[in-house]
Write a protein that holds these residues in place. Structure first.
Motif, short mmCIF file in Angstrom:
data_model
loop_
_atom_site.label_atom_id
_atom_site.label_comp_id
_atom_site.label_asym_id
_atom_site.label_seq_id
_atom_site.Cartn_x
_atom_site.Cartn_y
_atom_site.Cartn_z
N ASP A 1 52.80 81.32 105.83
CA ASP A 1 54.03 81.52 106.59
C ASP A 1 53.96 80.87 107.97
O ASP A 1 54.96 80.32 108.45
CB ASP A 1 54.32 83.02 106.75
N LEU A 2 52.81 80.93 108.61
CA LEU A 2 52.66 80.30 109.91
C LEU A 2 52.83 78.79 109.81
O LEU A 2 53.52 78.18 110.64
CB LEU A 2 51.28 80.65 110.50
N TYR A 3 52.25 78.17 108.79
CA TYR A 3 52.39 76.73 108.59
C TYR A 3 53.86 76.37 108.32
O TYR A 3 54.37 75.40 108.88
CB TYR A 3 51.51 76.27 107.43
N GLN B 1 56.72 73.98 110.47
CA GLN B 1 57.37 72.82 109.88
C GLN B 1 58.89 72.88 109.95
O GLN B 1 59.55 71.88 109.70
CB GLN B 1 56.95 72.69 108.40
N ILE B 2 59.47 74.02 110.31
CA ILE B 2 60.92 74.18 110.29
C ILE B 2 61.64 73.20 111.22
O ILE B 2 62.60 72.55 110.82
CB ILE B 2 61.32 75.65 110.59
N ARG C 1 65.10 83.05 106.16
CA ARG C 1 66.10 83.36 107.19
C ARG C 1 65.99 82.38 108.35
O ARG C 1 67.00 81.87 108.85
CB ARG C 1 65.89 84.79 107.69
N GLN C 2 64.77 82.07 108.78
CA GLN C 2 64.58 81.12 109.88
C GLN C 2 65.06 79.73 109.50
O GLN C 2 65.69 79.04 110.31
CB GLN C 2 63.10 81.06 110.29
N LYS C 3 64.77 79.30 108.27
CA LYS C 3 65.21 77.97 107.83
C LYS C 3 66.73 77.91 107.76
O LYS C 3 67.33 76.91 108.20
CB LYS C 3 64.61 77.65 106.46
#
Length: 181
Positions: free
Chosen positions: A114-116, A120-121, A139-141
């Motif tokens: 998840d951190l990686y 990358q987002i 949700r973030q993407k």
């Protein structure tokens, strides 16, 4: 045909009466007692046979509990949940059950993934959803993708189509063209 006297009901009488109530619509149930008085044994056997044909084996067991029916064995495991109401049982603190030192803690692999993905987002192609993404990463993407691409043009977006740029004053030479810096 009227019968005189009283006949002692047999098991076939009870089965045929039950079969008639199951076969007939409720609006015709009032006719069953009179039919039972005048019907012959052959007619009663025919009604019982019709009821067996009309009702599949699967439907025979639905809603009619039987005492001789097979029941699965119930077995309690001491390592699993005990039977009873879970609300009334005393709660056991998980930390008391499994004490863990801070030095023994190991970061789960999904946290690293998840951190990686979160790093990358903002990069090109980083907003593409993957099946293995967690809900927070999705949700973030989605939030980043829905912000638009205004930052791609360094904040100076014209907003005009190619056709619109052909029919401006600058295109026909009436207005001075600006020099690129």
């Amino acid at each position: 045909m009227m019968r005189s006297g009283y006949k002692i009901p047999t098991e076939m009488d009870f089965q045929s009466e039950r079969a008639l109530y199951n076969i007939l619509e409720p609006r015709y149930h009032y006719l069953v007692p009179e039919w039972m008085k005048t019907a012959s044994d052959a007619e009663k056997r025919g009604v019982i046979k019709l009821a067996r044909i009309a009702e599949p084996k699967l439907l025979k067991s639905i809603g009619r509990p039987r005492s001789d029916a097979f029941e699965p064995m119930l077995k309690e495991h001491p390592w699993f949940h005990k039977r009873g109401n879970p609300v009334l049982q005393p709660r056991v603190d998980v930390i008391e059950k499994f004490p863990v030192d801070a030095s023994e803690y190991q970061v789960p692999s999904w946290m690293n993934d998840d951190l990686y993905e979160a790093e990358q987002i903002p990069k090109p192609g980083g907003c593409i959803l993957k099946l293995k993404d967690s809900i927070n990463i999705m949700r973030q993407k989605n939030w980043t993708r829905n912000q638009g691409t205004y930052q791609m043009f360094s904040g100076s977006f014209d907003g005009a189509t190619t056709t619109h740029s052909c029919y401006t004053r600058e295109a026909i030479g009436l207005a001075p063209m600006t020099q690129p810096e």
